[in-house]
Design a protein around this motif. Structure first.
Motif, PDB file in Angstrom:
ATOM      1  N   SER A  88       7.937  12.697 -10.231  1.00 46.62           N
ATOM      2  CA  SER A  88       8.333  12.373  -8.916  1.00 46.62           C
ATOM      3  C   SER A  88       7.709  11.061  -8.278  1.00 46.62           C
ATOM      4  CB  SER A  88       7.826  13.425  -7.934  1.00 46.62           C
ATOM      5  OG  SER A  88       8.531  14.783  -8.296  1.00 46.62           O
ATOM      6  N   LEU A  89       7.590  10.218  -9.208  1.00 48.41           N
ATOM      7  CA  LEU A  89       6.930   8.884  -8.797  1.00 48.41           C
ATOM      8  C   LEU A  89       7.786   8.110  -7.632  1.00 48.41           C
ATOM      9  CD1 LEU A  89       6.228   7.397 -12.205  1.00 48.41           C
ATOM     10  CD2 LEU A  89       4.585   8.706 -10.795  1.00 48.41           C
ATOM     11  N   GLU A  90       9.052   8.309  -7.407  1.00 49.94           N
ATOM     12  CA  GLU A  90       9.655   7.921  -6.408  1.00 49.94           C
ATOM     13  C   GLU A  90       9.527   8.247  -5.077  1.00 49.94           C
ATOM     14  OE1 GLU A  90      11.643  11.685  -7.438  1.00 49.94           O
ATOM     15  OE2 GLU A  90      10.944  10.094  -8.455  1.00 49.94           O
ATOM     16  N   THR A  91       8.597   9.315  -4.530  1.00 52.70           N
ATOM     17  CA  THR A  91       8.117  10.040  -3.600  1.00 52.70           C
ATOM     18  C   THR A  91       6.800   9.321  -3.037  1.00 52.70           C
ATOM     19  OG1 THR A  91       6.765  11.806  -4.612  1.00 52.70           O
ATOM     20  CG2 THR A  91       8.936  12.225  -3.931  1.00 52.70           C
ATOM     21  N   ASN A  92       6.398   8.270  -4.053  1.00 51.30           N
ATOM     22  CA  ASN A  92       5.000   7.484  -3.460  1.00 51.30           C
ATOM     23  C   ASN A  92       5.726   6.542  -2.507  1.00 51.30           C
ATOM     24  OD1 ASN A  92       2.182   6.719  -3.559  1.00 51.30           O
ATOM     25  ND2 ASN A  92       2.471   5.807  -5.439  1.00 51.30           N
ATOM     26  N   VAL A  93       5.570   6.485  -1.668  1.00 46.57           N
ATOM     27  CA  VAL A  93       6.130   5.999  -0.402  1.00 46.57           C
ATOM     28  C   VAL A  93       5.307   4.739  -0.428  1.00 46.57           C
ATOM     29  CG1 VAL A  93       7.096   5.805   1.794  1.00 46.57           C
ATOM     30  CG2 VAL A  93       7.178   7.831   0.595  1.00 46.57           C
ATOM     31  N   VAL A  94       5.915   3.511  -0.254  1.00 50.86           N
ATOM     32  CA  VAL A  94       5.267   2.368   0.258  1.00 50.86           C
ATOM     33  C   VAL A  94       5.182   2.255   1.804  1.00 50.86           C
ATOM     34  CG1 VAL A  94       5.145  -0.323   0.021  1.00 50.86           C
ATOM     35  CG2 VAL A  94       5.943   1.130  -1.716  1.00 50.86           C
ATOM     36  N   LEU A  95       4.068   2.303   2.502  1.00 55.94           N
ATOM     37  CA  LEU A  95       4.007   2.475   3.902  1.00 55.94           C
ATOM     38  C   LEU A  95       4.206   1.237   4.772  1.00 55.94           C
ATOM     39  CD1 LEU A  95       0.708   4.690   3.471  1.00 55.94           C
ATOM     40  CD2 LEU A  95       3.068   5.453   3.989  1.00 55.94           C
ATOM     41  N   ARG A 132       5.626  14.198  -2.667  1.00 52.41           N
ATOM     42  CA  ARG A 132       5.317  15.555  -3.544  1.00 52.41           C
ATOM     43  C   ARG A 132       4.058  15.134  -4.214  1.00 52.41           C
ATOM     44  NH1 ARG A 132       9.076  19.466  -3.837  1.00 52.41           N
ATOM     45  NH2 ARG A 132       7.857  20.058  -5.765  1.00 52.41           N
ATOM     46  N   TYR A 133       2.992  15.161  -3.523  1.00 54.90           N
ATOM     47  CA  TYR A 133       1.496  14.822  -4.004  1.00 54.90           C
ATOM     48  C   TYR A 133       1.222  15.370  -5.443  1.00 54.90           C
ATOM     49  CZ  TYR A 133      -3.551  13.853  -3.855  1.00 54.90           C
ATOM     50  OH  TYR A 133      -4.827  13.534  -4.315  1.00 54.90           O
ATOM     51  N   ASP A 134       1.327  16.767  -5.281  1.00 51.64           N
ATOM     52  CA  ASP A 134       0.855  17.404  -6.496  1.00 51.64           C
ATOM     53  C   ASP A 134       1.642  17.135  -7.587  1.00 51.64           C
ATOM     54  OD1 ASP A 134      -0.910  18.973  -4.887  1.00 51.64           O
ATOM     55  OD2 ASP A 134       0.640  20.727  -4.803  1.00 51.64           O
ATOM     56  N   ASP A 135       2.851  16.652  -7.653  1.00 54.11           N
ATOM     57  CA  ASP A 135       3.680  16.391  -8.684  1.00 54.11           C
ATOM     58  C   ASP A 135       3.233  14.677  -9.030  1.00 54.11           C
ATOM     59  OD1 ASP A 135       5.027  18.461  -8.737  1.00 54.11           O
ATOM     60  OD2 ASP A 135       6.920  17.612  -7.807  1.00 54.11           O
ATOM     61  N   LEU A 136       2.879  13.865  -8.133  1.00 52.62           N
ATOM     62  CA  LEU A 136       2.594  12.676  -8.093  1.00 52.62           C
ATOM     63  C   LEU A 136       1.252  12.469  -9.090  1.00 52.62           C
ATOM     64  CD1 LEU A 136       3.194  10.847  -4.948  1.00 52.62           C
ATOM     65  CD2 LEU A 136       4.534  10.499  -7.017  1.00 52.62           C
ATOM     66  N   THR A 139       0.737  -1.088   0.112  1.00 52.78           N
ATOM     67  CA  THR A 139       0.152   0.036   0.011  1.00 52.78           C
ATOM     68  C   THR A 139       0.930   1.249   0.087  1.00 52.78           C
ATOM     69  OG1 THR A 139      -1.787  -1.119   1.188  1.00 52.78           O
ATOM     70  CG2 THR A 139      -1.760   1.302   1.462  1.00 52.78           C
ATOM     71  N   THR A 140       0.556   2.234  -0.910  1.00 51.64           N
ATOM     72  CA  THR A 140       1.493   3.335  -0.874  1.00 51.64           C
ATOM     73  C   THR A 140       0.655   4.740  -0.392  1.00 51.64           C
ATOM     74  OG1 THR A 140       0.228   4.057  -3.091  1.00 51.64           O
ATOM     75  CG2 THR A 140       2.322   2.733  -3.164  1.00 51.64           C
ATOM     76  N   VAL A 141       1.258   5.736  -0.152  1.00 52.29           N
ATOM     77  CA  VAL A 141       0.792   6.808   0.450  1.00 52.29           C
ATOM     78  C   VAL A 141      -0.177   7.465  -0.208  1.00 52.29           C
ATOM     79  CG1 VAL A 141       2.504   8.476  -0.581  1.00 52.29           C
ATOM     80  CG2 VAL A 141       1.404   9.086   1.411  1.00 52.29           C
ATOM     81  N   LEU A 142      -0.192   7.317  -1.812  1.00 49.30           N
ATOM     82  CA  LEU A 142      -1.385   7.878  -2.540  1.00 49.30           C
ATOM     83  C   LEU A 142      -2.785   7.232  -2.437  1.00 49.30           C
ATOM     84  CD1 LEU A 142       0.206   8.675  -6.077  1.00 49.30           C
ATOM     85  CD2 LEU A 142      -0.748  10.330  -4.360  1.00 49.30           C
ATOM     86  N   GLN A 143      -2.677   5.845  -2.172  1.00 48.62           N
ATOM     87  CA  GLN A 143      -3.541   5.117  -1.640  1.00 48.62           C
ATOM     88  C   GLN A 143      -4.299   5.286  -0.626  1.00 48.62           C
ATOM     89  OE1 GLN A 143      -1.679   1.202  -2.306  1.00 48.62           O
ATOM     90  NE2 GLN A 143      -2.665   1.036  -4.438  1.00 48.62           N
ATOM     91  N   VAL A 144      -3.600   5.333   0.388  1.00 47.60           N
ATOM     92  CA  VAL A 144      -3.816   5.774   1.931  1.00 47.60           C
ATOM     93  C   VAL A 144      -4.611   7.239   1.815  1.00 47.60           C
ATOM     94  CG1 VAL A 144      -3.372   6.424   4.211  1.00 47.60           C
ATOM     95  CG2 VAL A 144      -2.745   4.431   3.100  1.00 47.60           C
TER      96      VAL A 144
END
Length: 268
Positions: free
Chosen positions: A252-259, A243-247, A206-211
């Motif tokens: 900046s896909l590398e900032t979509n952290v796996v939680l 970087r949510y706005d970039d995602l 699960t990634t930060v975008l999903q949460v």
């Protein structure tokens, strides 16, 4: 004079046409429109040739009777449907086997965490069946076994650890541990989101975008590129930028952290 049988050459032609029709069926199974089967039947005209003139005198004036294709076409259509059903059934079975194997691997590799709810039972011992919660120190308490540390173990490992203590009193004890609640696998979303609070991780990827989507997205005044994930490690607190706005623009896909369980997402 006509004869109602076919020659070996004609039989060979039927086999070739059957192979061609099978190829058309394969295309149909993968999504080609039904009109392709009709076209395949029309192109395989030799299926309908049941008789032909064997008289050497071509100028006799006799015309060969029109072939009766109704029964043969019905049989071919039935064969097409049967083959299609068989292929689809096989595909469904393969998908089921893959899904079952994947689920078994996930269930076996899940590591127990504090806050998880477990049902622990001993075979043929009705009195030794109870629901327990993994305490903050990573342990549970069970009759005859006492305090048992289970955090970080898989369910088979926890079963063996509990059984090893119970076997002092019941030599052939067989223990079963079932996870009935995964409250320990949670992250916490704070700040300018529509619905802040804890979110249960249903997958190890699960990634930060999903949460954030589970928290119903950001508030209109949130600074999407300033989001941080706080993670507790043995070396202290680690801050991971998001970087949510970039995602959401594909950057900046590398900032979509796996939680990981216990992470805190801060949305300023």
């Amino acid at each position: 004079m006509t004869r109602p049988w076919t020659t070996p050459c004609e039989t060979h032609g039927w086999i070739v046409d059957l192979f061609t029709l099978g190829c058309q069926l394969d295309r149909l199974t993968w999504g080609v429109e039904k009109q392709d089967v009709t076209a395949a039947l029309a192109s395989s005209s030799r299926f309908s040739r049941k008789t032909f003139s064997h008289d050497a005198s071509a100028d006799s004036g006799h015309v060969a009777p029109e072939p009766r294709t109704g029964l043969l076409s019905s049989l071919i259509h039935l064969g097409v449907l049967s083959m299609k059903f068989a292929v689809q059934s096989l595909w469904s079975v393969l998908l089921l086997l893959v899904a079952t194997t994947a689920w078994a691997q996930v269930a076996t590799s899940y590591q127990l965490r504090h806050g998880d709810v477990l049902t622990v039972s001993v075979w043929k011992e009705e009195a030794l069946r109870m629901e327990v919660r993994v305490l903050p120190d990573g342990s549970i308490t069970f009759p005859l076994a006492g305090r048992v540390e289970v955090a970080g173990l898989t369910t088979p490992q926890a079963e063996e650890r509990i059984a090893s203590k119970i076997r002092k009193f019941i030599p052939e004890a067989a223990v079963t541990v079932a996870v009935t609640g995964i409250e320990g696998s949670r992250v916490y979303v704070l700040g300018k989101v529509i619905q802040p609070g804890p979110v249960t991780l249903m997958s190890p990827s699960t990634t930060v975008l999903q949460v954030i989507s589970q928290a119903r997205g950001l508030d209109r005044f949130a600074n999407g590129n300033a989001i941080q994930v706080l993670r507790q490690t043995s070396a202290g607190t680690t801050v991971l930028p998001v970087r949510y706005d970039d995602l959401i623009r594909g950057n900046s896909l590398e900032t979509n952290v796996v939680l990981q369980p216990g992470d805190t997402i801060l949305v300023p």
